[in-house]
Design an enzyme around this catalytic site. Sequence first.
Site, PDB file in Angstrom:
ATOM      1  N   LYS A  41       0.247  -4.269   8.728  1.00  0.00           N
ATOM      2  CA  LYS A  41       1.779  -4.142   7.924  1.00  0.00           C
ATOM      3  C   LYS A  41       2.569  -2.932   9.004  1.00  0.00           C
ATOM      4  CE  LYS A  41       4.204  -2.246   3.948  1.00  0.00           C
ATOM      5  NZ  LYS A  41       5.045  -1.301   4.539  1.00  0.00           N
ATOM      6  N   CYS A  49       3.498   3.430   8.615  1.00  0.00           N
ATOM      7  CA  CYS A  49       3.761   4.499   7.862  1.00  0.00           C
ATOM      8  C   CYS A  49       4.663   5.587   8.513  1.00  0.00           C
ATOM      9  CB  CYS A  49       2.429   5.371   7.445  1.00  0.00           C
ATOM     10  SG  CYS A  49       3.041   7.119   6.580  1.00  0.00           S
ATOM     11  N   PRO A  95       0.799  -1.228   0.066  1.00  0.00           N
ATOM     12  CA  PRO A  95       0.118  -0.075   0.092  1.00  0.00           C
ATOM     13  C   PRO A  95       0.795   1.253   0.008  1.00  0.00           C
ATOM     14  CG  PRO A  95       0.062  -0.886   2.261  1.00  0.00           C
ATOM     15  CD  PRO A  95       0.982  -1.872   1.140  1.00  0.00           C
ATOM     16  N   MET A  96       0.591   2.077  -0.994  1.00  0.00           N
ATOM     17  CA  MET A  96       1.626   3.357  -1.036  1.00  0.00           C
ATOM     18  C   MET A  96       0.594   4.457  -1.382  1.00  0.00           C
ATOM     19  SD  MET A  96       4.708   1.802  -3.125  1.00  0.00           S
ATOM     20  CE  MET A  96       3.829   0.928  -4.419  1.00  0.00           C
ATOM     21  N   GLY A 121       7.083  -2.663  -3.146  1.00  0.00           N
ATOM     22  CA  GLY A 121       6.514  -1.260  -3.032  1.00  0.00           C
ATOM     23  C   GLY A 121       7.409  -0.520  -4.165  1.00  0.00           C
ATOM     24  N   ASN A 144       9.124  -6.985   3.566  1.00  0.00           N
ATOM     25  CA  ASN A 144       9.144  -5.990   2.625  1.00  0.00           C
ATOM     26  C   ASN A 144      10.264  -4.998   2.924  1.00  0.00           C
ATOM     27  OD1 ASN A 144       7.554  -2.796   2.910  1.00  0.00           O
ATOM     28  ND2 ASN A 144       8.072  -3.758   0.951  1.00  0.00           N
ATOM     29  N   GLY A 145      10.883  -4.313   2.172  1.00  0.00           N
ATOM     30  CA  GLY A 145      12.018  -3.571   1.890  1.00  0.00           C
ATOM     31  C   GLY A 145      13.165  -4.007   1.045  1.00  0.00           C
TER      32      GLY A 145
END
Length: 329
Positions: free
Chosen positions: A141, A102, A18-19, A228, A204-205
């Site tokens: 997340k 976030c 999600p961005m 992402g 993620n990352g």
Amino acid sequence: MIKIGDLNLGEFPLLLAPMEDVSDPPFRAVCKSNGADLMYTEFISSEGLIRDAAKSVQKLDVYDYERPIGIQIFGNEISSMREAAAIVEAAGPDILDINYGCPVNKVACKGAGAGILLDIDKMVSMTAQIVKAVNIPVTVKTRLGWDENTIRIEEVTERLQDIGIQAISIHARTRKQMYKGEANWKYLADVKNNPRIKIPVFGNGDIDSPEKAKLYRDKYGVDGIMIGRAAIGYPWIFDEIKHYFATGNLLAGPDLAERVAVAKRHLDFSVEWKGEKLGLLEMRRHYTNYFRGLPHFKPYRTALVTTEDYAAVRQILDEVSRVFEGVEF
């Protein structure tokens, strides 16, 4: 097979992260057609939803061809998050996701997103209330911690699992790191090696190539990978990773004709969904990657990100097709 509730995601799913201002329906459409297994919406403000703010409500739009699809919400008030969760469930997603990751100031410094990592008890209480409020799977997340001194990701995962979340995606950085430095996936391996953890753990990352995806899958043992920034303007990364997993060979990248065709489809949907002004504006972040590696492209990129007329932008893309026909990336 990796499952979230009754959703079967295959042996090793690839997720679209999600961005904000990126993971909208137009972008999700091109990612889905290029191999994304599970996608999440842009994050949506719980306060915006309960106040019926137009921008927040529009982000609830999901389409059957996207399924399985998750809607992500954020906020710092438990009552508002619980109420927003019910609104989300009524919109018909397959999953409700909570944003605890976030890092931007306007979110984290108000106690939402990664800000809640400074109050794990509140994080657990909020999650428990949301799980109770809906009948669809709830996922989370998050990040490793607020900073290197507050990394408690194993404990966090255990506690969230115990109150009912059905999967967790972990960005392997702290909030303090933002998007800088190297993501530390060692902590993800620690979570996966914890015998108490039974839910899927997605990493993620820093995943920006098929080779790195395979390396991190094999080294850290996660159940899937969330992608992402590497997907922005390059939705083909999902199929390329899958091909590399299956064959050990790199899939040839898209040729110019395919890049232009997908950019046009993305543009058309963006303008249709958001209107011409905003649709053109939010497409601009994608053009660099759509045509990365094309020599002498800068004047065309400049034209694409400054032109304010939809028909004119399409004409520029047509010109790119003509001028660069036969040119190799």
